[in-house]
Design a protein around this motif. Structure first.
Motif, mmCIF file in Angstrom:
data_model
loop_
_atom_site.group_PDB
_atom_site.id
_atom_site.type_symbol
_atom_site.label_atom_id
_atom_site.label_comp_id
_atom_site.label_asym_id
_atom_site.label_seq_id
_atom_site.Cartn_x
_atom_site.Cartn_y
_atom_site.Cartn_z
ATOM 1 N N PHE A 93 -4.176 -6.337 0.048
ATOM 2 C CA PHE A 93 -4.358 -4.801 0.558
ATOM 3 C C PHE A 93 -3.130 -4.673 1.700
ATOM 4 O O PHE A 93 -2.208 -4.172 2.058
ATOM 5 N N PHE A 94 -3.389 -5.801 2.805
ATOM 6 C CA PHE A 94 -2.478 -5.957 3.568
ATOM 7 C C PHE A 94 -0.831 -6.572 3.720
ATOM 8 O O PHE A 94 -0.378 -5.256 4.246
ATOM 9 N N GLU A 95 -0.675 -6.849 2.421
ATOM 10 C CA GLU A 95 1.172 -6.677 2.349
ATOM 11 C C GLU A 95 1.509 -5.906 1.784
ATOM 12 O O GLU A 95 2.833 -4.795 1.594
ATOM 13 N N VAL A 96 0.746 -4.190 0.798
ATOM 14 C CA VAL A 96 0.958 -3.356 0.474
ATOM 15 C C VAL A 96 0.958 -2.177 1.759
ATOM 16 O O VAL A 96 1.028 -1.413 1.453
ATOM 17 N N ARG A 97 -0.014 -2.277 3.211
ATOM 18 C CA ARG A 97 0.035 -1.244 3.720
ATOM 19 C C ARG A 97 1.543 -1.932 4.836
ATOM 20 O O ARG A 97 1.858 -0.404 4.953
ATOM 21 N N ARG A 98 1.246 -2.618 4.236
ATOM 22 C CA ARG A 98 2.721 -3.050 5.662
ATOM 23 C C ARG A 98 4.070 -2.652 4.757
ATOM 24 O O ARG A 98 5.316 -2.389 5.674
ATOM 25 N N ILE A 99 4.452 -2.453 3.795
ATOM 26 C CA ILE A 99 5.796 -1.596 3.179
ATOM 27 C C ILE A 99 4.975 -0.378 3.323
ATOM 28 O O ILE A 99 6.150 0.626 3.817
ATOM 29 N N LEU A 156 2.048 9.530 -0.512
ATOM 30 C CA LEU A 156 1.417 8.470 0.089
ATOM 31 C C LEU A 156 0.352 8.790 0.810
ATOM 32 O O LEU A 156 -0.549 7.567 1.664
ATOM 33 N N CYS A 157 0.215 9.570 1.247
ATOM 34 C CA CYS A 157 -1.307 9.647 2.096
ATOM 35 C C CYS A 157 -2.546 9.227 1.551
ATOM 36 O O CYS A 157 -3.111 8.143 1.989
ATOM 37 N N SER A 158 -2.421 9.627 0.334
ATOM 38 C CA SER A 158 -3.198 9.071 -0.854
ATOM 39 C C SER A 158 -3.506 7.817 -0.521
ATOM 40 O O SER A 158 -4.377 6.579 -0.400
ATOM 41 N N LEU A 159 -2.627 7.053 -0.851
ATOM 42 C CA LEU A 159 -2.546 5.686 -1.788
ATOM 43 C C LEU A 159 -2.930 5.267 0.443
ATOM 44 O O LEU A 159 -3.868 3.802 0.033
ATOM 45 N N ILE A 160 -2.829 5.387 1.123
ATOM 46 C CA ILE A 160 -2.647 4.734 2.255
ATOM 47 C C ILE A 160 -4.103 4.916 2.615
ATOM 48 O O ILE A 160 -4.608 3.962 3.393
ATOM 49 N N GLU A 161 -4.385 6.020 2.565
ATOM 50 C CA GLU A 161 -6.314 6.378 2.664
ATOM 51 C C GLU A 161 -6.888 5.697 1.816
ATOM 52 O O GLU A 161 -8.125 4.822 2.474
ATOM 53 N N GLY A 162 -6.523 5.493 0.787
ATOM 54 C CA GLY A 162 -7.220 4.787 -0.541
ATOM 55 C C GLY A 162 -7.397 3.024 -0.134
ATOM 56 O O GLY A 162 -7.872 2.184 -0.758
ATOM 57 N N LEU A 163 -6.190 2.566 1.049
ATOM 58 C CA LEU A 163 -5.942 1.335 1.236
ATOM 59 C C LEU A 163 -6.797 1.133 2.465
ATOM 60 O O LEU A 163 -7.468 -0.301 2.572
ATOM 61 N N GLU A 216 -2.185 -8.640 9.458
ATOM 62 C CA GLU A 216 -2.283 -9.571 8.456
ATOM 63 C C GLU A 216 -1.860 -11.413 8.169
ATOM 64 O O GLU A 216 -2.494 -12.124 8.013
ATOM 65 N N GLU A 217 -1.252 -11.582 9.286
ATOM 66 C CA GLU A 217 -0.448 -12.647 9.602
ATOM 67 C C GLU A 217 -1.938 -12.940 10.515
ATOM 68 O O GLU A 217 -2.679 -14.420 10.559
#
Length: 228
Positions: A93-99, A156-163, A216-217
């Motif tokens: 999930f953090f990897e996707v947030r980083r993108i 994009l906003c909805s995806l980020i909120e979901g994560l 993430e790291e």
């Protein structure tokens, strides 16, 4: 193709083509089944499936309607799945947030209004100099939510909120255990806000990357240590 899947595809085609728009009422079950060459049972199963993912709204005694098809509504299904994540997937999930988040932050630097930027600064100002971890995480979630909204892209906003949900516990864990985490978060949020206010998308993107990648790291290292 299974009969129910075929029924779903046919209803989806009607929506995609514009024949059934947002808010439109579907024809009577018997009429629609005959028109699409489907059994009423397979049509009923398709409607049930599409209602579960918020494409259709079944109103008892009234009929079945296409929903607003708002991205936030449709992505609720993704949030439902995300809520069942296992702890060992939190890094993903953090990897996707980083993108996603750096892109949203860069967009926000170009699209946020001055009033929205003032609101973002207000979120930062609400935080005590030495907040407890719960207050910091709540402030962090609101800060990131406002930046995502400021991107102007509802999907994009909805995806980020979901994560956000699956990473909350990791953020609390970091705040409790990593020395300097609170000060670092405040410093990076301020830098992100300053870059957005200065209308510098590349700088805003860079700070957002540093911010998310840092958590993430830390988590990657912490989980590696815990596994030893």
């Amino acid at each position: 193709m299974p009969v129910t899947d075929e029924a779903i595809e046919k209803i989806k085609a009607m929506i995609v083509s514009g024949e059934l728009g947002p808010g439109a009422r579907l024809p009577r079950e018997a009429d629609l089944a005959e028109r699409l060459g489907l059994s009423r049972n397979s049509l009923r199963e398709a409607v049930k499936a599409l209602s579960l993912i918020r494409v259709l709204d079944v109103r008892q005694g009234d009929g079945t309607y296409v929903t607003s098809l708002d991205p936030h509504l449709l992505l609720d299904a993704m949030t439902f799945v995300v809520d069942f994540h296992r702890d060992d997937t939190v890094l993903e999930f953090f990897e996707v947030r980083r993108i996603l988040e750096p892109a949203a932050t860069a967009m926000a630097a170009l699209t946020m209004t001055d009033e929205e930027i003032d609101g973002l600064r207000g979120v930062l100002a609400e935080l005590d100099p030495e907040p407890d971890v719960e207050a910091l995480v709540a402030n962090d979630l609101e800060f990131h939510r406002r930046v995502a909204v400021g991107s102007g892209n509802t999907v994009l906003c909805s995806l980020i909120e979901g994560l956000s949900g699956p990473t909350t516990r990791a953020r609390i864990w970091r705040g409790l255990t990593q020395e300097g985490a609170v000060a670092r978060t405040i410093e990076q949020h301020t830098a992100i806000c300053d870059a957005i206010a200065a209308r510098q998308p590349d700088v805003a993107r860079s700070w957002a990357t540093v911010h998310v990648a840092g958590v993430e790291e830390w988590l990657r290292s912490a989980l590696g240590t815990a596994g030893d």
